[in-house]
Scaffold this active site. Structure first.
Site, PDB file in Angstrom:
ATOM      1  N   ASN A   1      -0.148  -5.009  -2.386  1.00 32.79           N
ATOM      2  CA  ASN A   1      -0.563  -3.966  -1.440  1.00 32.79           C
ATOM      3  C   ASN A   1       0.563  -3.518  -0.504  1.00 32.79           C
ATOM      4  O   ASN A   1       0.738  -2.325  -0.255  1.00 32.79           O
ATOM      5  CB  ASN A   1      -1.753  -4.452  -0.611  1.00 32.79           C
ATOM      6  CG  ASN A   1      -2.214  -3.403   0.373  1.00 32.79           C
ATOM      7  OD1 ASN A   1      -2.616  -2.320  -0.020  1.00 32.79           O
ATOM      8  ND2 ASN A   1      -2.115  -3.704   1.662  1.00 32.79           N
TER       9      ASN A   1
ATOM     10  N   TRP B   1      -3.508   6.520  -0.922  1.00 30.65           N
ATOM     11  CA  TRP B   1      -2.489   7.581  -0.997  1.00 30.65           C
ATOM     12  C   TRP B   1      -2.564   8.511   0.205  1.00 30.65           C
ATOM     13  O   TRP B   1      -1.541   8.891   0.771  1.00 30.65           O
ATOM     14  CB  TRP B   1      -2.597   8.354  -2.320  1.00 30.65           C
ATOM     15  CG  TRP B   1      -1.804   7.639  -3.377  1.00 30.65           C
ATOM     16  CD1 TRP B   1      -2.279   6.744  -4.287  1.00 30.65           C
ATOM     17  CD2 TRP B   1      -0.385   7.691  -3.546  1.00 30.65           C
ATOM     18  NE1 TRP B   1      -1.236   6.238  -5.023  1.00 30.65           N
ATOM     19  CE2 TRP B   1      -0.070   6.804  -4.607  1.00 30.65           C
ATOM     20  CE3 TRP B   1       0.650   8.387  -2.937  1.00 30.65           C
ATOM     21  CZ2 TRP B   1       1.239   6.608  -5.052  1.00 30.65           C
ATOM     22  CZ3 TRP B   1       1.958   8.199  -3.375  1.00 30.65           C
ATOM     23  CH2 TRP B   1       2.247   7.321  -4.413  1.00 30.65           C
TER      24      TRP B   1
ATOM     25  N   GLU C   1     -10.627  -6.687   4.414  1.00 29.61           N
ATOM     26  CA  GLU C   1     -10.136  -5.940   3.245  1.00 29.61           C
ATOM     27  C   GLU C   1     -11.301  -5.512   2.354  1.00 29.61           C
ATOM     28  O   GLU C   1     -11.294  -4.412   1.800  1.00 29.61           O
ATOM     29  CB  GLU C   1      -9.129  -6.763   2.446  1.00 29.61           C
ATOM     30  CG  GLU C   1      -7.858  -7.089   3.210  1.00 29.61           C
ATOM     31  CD  GLU C   1      -7.194  -5.873   3.842  1.00 29.61           C
ATOM     32  OE1 GLU C   1      -7.076  -4.837   3.171  1.00 29.61           O
ATOM     33  OE2 GLU C   1      -6.798  -5.973   5.024  1.00 29.61           O
TER      34      GLU C   1
ATOM     35  N   TRP D   1       5.723  20.942  -0.448  1.00 28.52           N
ATOM     36  CA  TRP D   1       6.358  19.783  -1.080  1.00 28.52           C
ATOM     37  C   TRP D   1       7.597  20.216  -1.848  1.00 28.52           C
ATOM     38  O   TRP D   1       7.675  21.352  -2.322  1.00 28.52           O
ATOM     39  CB  TRP D   1       5.369  19.097  -2.037  1.00 28.52           C
ATOM     40  CG  TRP D   1       4.088  18.662  -1.395  1.00 28.52           C
ATOM     41  CD1 TRP D   1       2.885  19.302  -1.452  1.00 28.52           C
ATOM     42  CD2 TRP D   1       3.873  17.490  -0.593  1.00 28.52           C
ATOM     43  NE1 TRP D   1       1.940  18.594  -0.738  1.00 28.52           N
ATOM     44  CE2 TRP D   1       2.516  17.480  -0.196  1.00 28.52           C
ATOM     45  CE3 TRP D   1       4.699  16.441  -0.169  1.00 28.52           C
ATOM     46  CZ2 TRP D   1       1.968  16.474   0.595  1.00 28.52           C
ATOM     47  CZ3 TRP D   1       4.150  15.435   0.610  1.00 28.52           C
ATOM     48  CH2 TRP D   1       2.805  15.455   0.988  1.00 28.52           C
TER      49      TRP D   1
ATOM     50  N   TRP E   1     -12.594  -2.509   3.972  1.00 30.66           N
ATOM     51  CA  TRP E   1     -11.783  -1.307   3.667  1.00 30.66           C
ATOM     52  C   TRP E   1     -12.251  -0.694   2.345  1.00 30.66           C
ATOM     53  O   TRP E   1     -12.361   0.516   2.197  1.00 30.66           O
ATOM     54  CB  TRP E   1     -10.290  -1.662   3.536  1.00 30.66           C
ATOM     55  CG  TRP E   1      -9.512  -1.549   4.812  1.00 30.66           C
ATOM     56  CD1 TRP E   1      -9.037  -2.575   5.558  1.00 30.66           C
ATOM     57  CD2 TRP E   1      -9.112  -0.330   5.484  1.00 30.66           C
ATOM     58  NE1 TRP E   1      -8.366  -2.077   6.655  1.00 30.66           N
ATOM     59  CE2 TRP E   1      -8.391  -0.708   6.632  1.00 30.66           C
ATOM     60  CE3 TRP E   1      -9.292   1.029   5.219  1.00 30.66           C
ATOM     61  CZ2 TRP E   1      -7.856   0.225   7.518  1.00 30.66           C
ATOM     62  CZ3 TRP E   1      -8.754   1.961   6.104  1.00 30.66           C
ATOM     63  CH2 TRP E   1      -8.054   1.560   7.238  1.00 30.66           C
TER      64      TRP E   1
ATOM     65  N   TRP F   1       1.324  13.886  -2.717  1.00 35.52           N
ATOM     66  CA  TRP F   1       0.647  12.589  -2.895  1.00 35.52           C
ATOM     67  C   TRP F   1      -0.204  12.558  -4.161  1.00 35.52           C
ATOM     68  O   TRP F   1      -0.407  11.514  -4.755  1.00 35.52           O
ATOM     69  CB  TRP F   1      -0.222  12.245  -1.667  1.00 35.52           C
ATOM     70  CG  TRP F   1      -1.337  13.227  -1.402  1.00 35.52           C
ATOM     71  CD1 TRP F   1      -1.294  14.335  -0.615  1.00 35.52           C
ATOM     72  CD2 TRP F   1      -2.677  13.189  -1.936  1.00 35.52           C
ATOM     73  NE1 TRP F   1      -2.506  14.994  -0.630  1.00 35.52           N
ATOM     74  CE2 TRP F   1      -3.370  14.308  -1.418  1.00 35.52           C
ATOM     75  CE3 TRP F   1      -3.346  12.315  -2.787  1.00 35.52           C
ATOM     76  CZ2 TRP F   1      -4.707  14.582  -1.747  1.00 35.52           C
ATOM     77  CZ3 TRP F   1      -4.676  12.577  -3.114  1.00 35.52           C
ATOM     78  CH2 TRP F   1      -5.340  13.703  -2.599  1.00 35.52           C
TER      79      TRP F   1
HETATM   80  P1  FAD Z   1      -6.614  -8.741  -1.704  1.00 40.29           P
HETATM   81  O1  FAD Z   1      -5.554  -8.515  -0.696  1.00 40.29           O
HETATM   82  O2  FAD Z   1      -6.875 -10.129  -2.144  1.00 40.29           O
HETATM   83  O3  FAD Z   1      -7.942  -8.070  -1.124  1.00 40.29           O
HETATM   84  C1  FAD Z   1      -9.239  -8.404  -1.626  1.00 40.29           C
HETATM   85  C2  FAD Z   1      -9.929  -7.166  -2.109  1.00 40.29           C
HETATM   86  O4  FAD Z   1     -10.151  -6.262  -1.040  1.00 40.29           O
HETATM   87  C3  FAD Z   1      -9.134  -6.375  -3.126  1.00 40.29           C
HETATM   88  O5  FAD Z   1      -9.280  -6.918  -4.427  1.00 40.29           O
HETATM   89  C4  FAD Z   1      -9.712  -4.983  -2.972  1.00 40.29           C
HETATM   90  O6  FAD Z   1     -10.924  -4.830  -3.681  1.00 40.29           O
HETATM   91  C5  FAD Z   1     -10.009  -4.921  -1.491  1.00 40.29           C
HETATM   92  N1  FAD Z   1      -8.884  -4.299  -0.779  1.00 40.29           N
HETATM   93  C6  FAD Z   1      -7.780  -4.922  -0.298  1.00 40.29           C
HETATM   94  N2  FAD Z   1      -6.996  -4.041   0.346  1.00 40.29           N
HETATM   95  C7  FAD Z   1      -7.606  -2.847   0.252  1.00 40.29           C
HETATM   96  C8  FAD Z   1      -7.300  -1.540   0.723  1.00 40.29           C
HETATM   97  N3  FAD Z   1      -6.203  -1.280   1.445  1.00 40.29           N
HETATM   98  N4  FAD Z   1      -8.143  -0.529   0.427  1.00 40.29           N
HETATM   99  C9  FAD Z   1      -9.269  -0.760  -0.282  1.00 40.29           C
HETATM  100  N5  FAD Z   1      -9.622  -1.975  -0.742  1.00 40.29           N
HETATM  101  C10 FAD Z   1      -8.804  -3.011  -0.471  1.00 40.29           C
HETATM  102  N6  FAD Z   1      -7.125  -0.928  -4.553  1.00 40.29           N
HETATM  103  C11 FAD Z   1      -7.872  -0.842  -5.661  1.00 40.29           C
HETATM  104  O7  FAD Z   1      -8.739  -1.701  -5.882  1.00 40.29           O
HETATM  105  N7  FAD Z   1      -7.698   0.181  -6.557  1.00 40.29           N
HETATM  106  C12 FAD Z   1      -6.756   1.149  -6.379  1.00 40.29           C
HETATM  107  O8  FAD Z   1      -6.651   2.063  -7.201  1.00 40.29           O
HETATM  108  C13 FAD Z   1      -5.925   1.066  -5.229  1.00 40.29           C
HETATM  109  N8  FAD Z   1      -4.944   1.967  -5.013  1.00 40.29           N
HETATM  110  C14 FAD Z   1      -4.157   1.877  -3.895  1.00 40.29           C
HETATM  111  C15 FAD Z   1      -3.155   2.830  -3.680  1.00 40.29           C
HETATM  112  C16 FAD Z   1      -2.344   2.758  -2.550  1.00 40.29           C
HETATM  113  C17 FAD Z   1      -1.285   3.805  -2.315  1.00 40.29           C
HETATM  114  C18 FAD Z   1      -2.533   1.722  -1.624  1.00 40.29           C
HETATM  115  C19 FAD Z   1      -1.664   1.623  -0.409  1.00 40.29           C
HETATM  116  C20 FAD Z   1      -3.527   0.774  -1.816  1.00 40.29           C
HETATM  117  C21 FAD Z   1      -4.348   0.838  -2.942  1.00 40.29           C
HETATM  118  N9  FAD Z   1      -5.360  -0.129  -3.198  1.00 40.29           N
HETATM  119  C22 FAD Z   1      -6.150  -0.022  -4.309  1.00 40.29           C
HETATM  120  C23 FAD Z   1      -5.676  -1.168  -2.201  1.00 40.29           C
HETATM  121  C24 FAD Z   1      -4.939  -2.514  -2.378  1.00 40.29           C
HETATM  122  O9  FAD Z   1      -3.569  -2.308  -2.560  1.00 40.29           O
HETATM  123  C25 FAD Z   1      -5.469  -3.335  -3.538  1.00 40.29           C
HETATM  124  O10 FAD Z   1      -6.867  -3.439  -3.472  1.00 40.29           O
HETATM  125  C26 FAD Z   1      -4.900  -4.756  -3.526  1.00 40.29           C
HETATM  126  O11 FAD Z   1      -3.499  -4.730  -3.561  1.00 40.29           O
HETATM  127  C27 FAD Z   1      -5.426  -5.544  -4.709  1.00 40.29           C
HETATM  128  O12 FAD Z   1      -4.879  -6.831  -4.713  1.00 40.29           O
HETATM  129  P2  FAD Z   1      -5.787  -8.098  -4.427  1.00 40.29           P
HETATM  130  O13 FAD Z   1      -6.990  -8.079  -5.289  1.00 40.29           O
HETATM  131  O14 FAD Z   1      -4.903  -9.290  -4.490  1.00 40.29           O
HETATM  132  O15 FAD Z   1      -6.243  -7.786  -2.958  1.00 40.29           O
END
Ligand code: FAD
Length: 431
Positions: free
Chosen positions: A322, A363, A256, A287, A259, A340
C-alpha cells in the site's frame, strides 16, 4: 419440495455466507450456481491470474458442497440470460444472491430481476461483502459521509455483536439440492491458461502480523500487512470474521477494513466517480499524458527506485504494498502529469486484488481529486519516501537489482521541476 437458486459472485465460500443462509432457510432444495461471465472473460488475456484464482476457489467450494451431497453448478455465458434460463429449467421459485455495489453490477442485477419478475420468480439479495452497506452509516441528516474520519467514528459507534454474527450454514445443509451438476469447465476450456505466473497469498490470517500491524504496515520490505485483499475481493474469507479479529487485536487494522467500506459506500452513492473526479473542478486539469513516460512507469524504468521497485513488484506478483501504491500513483499523476485514469486502468489489469471502489478511491486520493483526498499540493518525494520506509534499500534491491549500476536509467523527470509544474498546473485548473 421447494427449489431455489443461490447465485455465487464475489462470495466464493460456503461458511458464513449471508445470501446462502437466507436461501437455505427458505427452501428444501437450494441449487448453488456460479456463472463465468463471458462479457467479462472476453476482455481478459489468457494468462489472467484472477480467472485462475476464481477457478481454484470454485474447486474448493465444490468440495465443500460435495461434503453435504450437493454440487456447485458452474456455467459459462451471460448471466442476464442464463440465470432466468437455469431457474426455469430447474423449477426454481426464487434466486438468492449477495448484493454487489458496483454500478455495472447494479445494472446487471436490475436486468436479471426484471426478467425473473416476468417469470414470477423472485430475486432476493443479501448483505455479505461489507458490514455496513448503502445508507446504514450516514450523517445525522441521512446524507452519505464524504470524509473518512467521521464516517469511521459513526461506523464504530453503530457496530455491535449482531453485525458480526456468523451465518451457521452447516446447520441447514440438508436443504441443499442433490441434483447432479454439469462438469466444471477447465481453465483451458474457458480459453485461459492454467500456468501459475505467481503464487496466491494464503487465506489464513496471521494473528502476530495483525497484532503488530500499526508498527509494521508501512515497511514494504517485510510481511507487515495481512495480504488478505484478494480474499476480501472474492469473498474467500468472511469480512465479519476478519472484523472480529481486528476488534480483538488491532484498531489500526480495523480502520483499514473501514476504508474499504468507505470506498464501497462512496462508489455506491457517487457512481460518476468510476471515470470522473469526485471533485468536478479537477476534471479541468490539463494532463501531459506522454506515452513514453507512461511506458517507463509501467515497466519500472523511471529512474526513481521506489517507483520502479513497486511497478516491478506489481508486474511480477500482481501485488504492490500500500505505501508503494501511494508513491507510484502520486508519481504518475503529479510528477509525470498523467491522467489518474491511465494508472487506475493499469492497476485494474494487473492487480490480483483489483477492486473497483478501492482502486478508484486510492487513485483519486493520490491525484488529489477524490473525496477526502490528499491535498494537491502534497507531492510525495520518492527519495524521501525511500529514506523513511526502505532505509536499508532491502525492498528496492529485491526488485531493482541493477540499482547503482550503469544499467539503471537516469530519472525521467527532475523532482523540483515536476513539483513546480504540478503546483502551477493544478492551481490553474482549480482557480
Ligand atoms: P492490509 O494492510 O493488511 O489491510 C487489510 C485490508 O483492508 C486489505 O486487504 C483491504 O481489503 C483493506 N484496505 C487496506 N488499505 C486500504 C485502503 N487504503 N483502501 C481500501 N481498502 C483498504 N485495495 C484493493 O483491495 N483493491 C484495489 O484495487 C486497490 N487499489 C489501490 C490503488 C491505490 C492507488 C492505492 C493507494 C490503494 C489501493 N488499494 C486497493 C488499497 C490497499 O493498497 C490494498 O488494499 C492493500 O495494499 C492490500 O494489502 P493487504 O491485504 O496486505 O492490506
Amino acid at each position: 419440495m421447494s427449489t431455489v437458486l443461490f447465485w455465487h459472485r464475489r462470495d466464493l465460500r460456503f461458511d458464513d455466507n449471508a445470501g446462502l443462509y437466507k436461501a437455505l432457510k427458505s427452501a428444501s432444495a437450494v441449487v448453488p450456481v456460479f456463472i463465468f461471465d463471458r462479457t467479462i472473460l472476453s476482455n481478459l488475456p489468457p494468462t489472467d491470474q484472477r480467472v485462475r484464482f476464481i477457478h481454484e476457489a470454485l474447486q474448493r467450494l465444490q468440495k465443500n458442497y460435495q461434503v453435504f451431497g450437493s454440487e456447485l453448478h458452474v456455467y459459462v455465458g451471460d448471466p442476464v440470460a442464463m440465470i432466468p434460463k437455469i431457474a426455469i429449467e430447474l423449477g426454481a421459485s426464487a434466486v438468492y444472491t449477495n448484493r454487489d455495489y458496483e454500478p455495472t453490477a447494479i445494472q446487471r442485477d436490475q436486468e436479471v430481476k426484471a426478467r425473473l419478475a416476468e417469470l414470477q420468480i423472485e430475486f432476493i439479495g443479501a448483505k455479505d461483502q461489507v458490514i455496513f452497506e448503502k445508507n446504514e452509516v450516514t450523517k445525522d441528516d441521512g446524507l452519505p459521509y464524504t470524509v473518512f474520519t467521521p464516517y469511521a467514528k459513526k461506523w464504530k459507534a453503530t457496530l455491535n455483536a449482531f453485525y458480526l454474527k456468523p451465518y451457521p450454514n452447516q446447520q441447514y445443509a440438508t436443504n441443499l439440492s442433490a441434483l447432479n451438476a454439469p462438469t466444471v469447465p477447465s481453465l483451458e476450456q474457458l480459453g485461459f491458461s492454467s500456468a501459475a505466473l505467481y503464487d496466491f497469498p494464503s487465506a489464513a490470517w496471521q494473528v502476530p502480523v495483525i497484532s503488530a500491524y500499526h508498527q509494521t504496515r508501512d515497511t514494504p520490505a517485510i510481511l507487515g500487512t495481512s495480504r488478505l485483499s484478494v480474499h476480501l475481493r472474492f469473498g474467500t474469507i468472511s469480512v465479519r470474521e476478519l472484523a472480529k479479529v481486528a476488534l480483538q487485536h488491532n484498531e489500526t487494522f480495523l480502520n483499514e477494513l473501514i476504508w474499504r467500506e468507505f470506498y464501497q459506500m462512496i462508489l455506491y452513492h457517487f457512481p460518476h466517480t468510476v471515470d470522473a473526479a469526485f471533485k468536478p473542478a479537477y476534471d479541468r486539469i490539463v494532463w501531459e499524458n506522454q506515452e513514453a513516460d507512461f511506458e517507463a512507469w509501467c515497466n519500472g524504468q523511471t529512474g526513481y527506485p521506489m517507483v520502479d521497485a513497486g511497478m516491478r513488484e506489481l508486474n511480477a506478483t500482481g501485488f504492490m504494498h500500500n505505501r508503494v501504491r501511494m508513491v507510484v500513483a502520486s508519481f504518475l499523476t503529479k510528477h509525470l502529469l498523467i491522467d489518474w485514469r491511465w494508472g487506475e486502468r493499469y492497476f485494474a489489469e494487473k492487480l490480483l486484488d483489483f477492486e473497483l471502489a478501492s482502486n478508484i478511491g486510492g487513485w483519486q486520493w493520490a491525484a488529489g481529486c477524490g473525496c477526502d483526498a490528499a491535498p494537491y499540493f502534497r507531492v510525495f518525494n520518492p527519495e524521501a519516501q525511500q529514506k523513511k520506509f526502505d532505509p536499508n534499500w532491502t525492498y528496492i534491491r529485491k526488485w531493482v537489482p541493477e540499482i547503482g549500476s550503469a544499467n539503471y536509467p537516469a530519472p525521467i523527470v527532475e523532482h523540483r521541476f515536476a513539483r513546480e509544474r504540478i503546483l502551477s498546473r493544478f492551481k490553474e485548473a482549480l482557480s
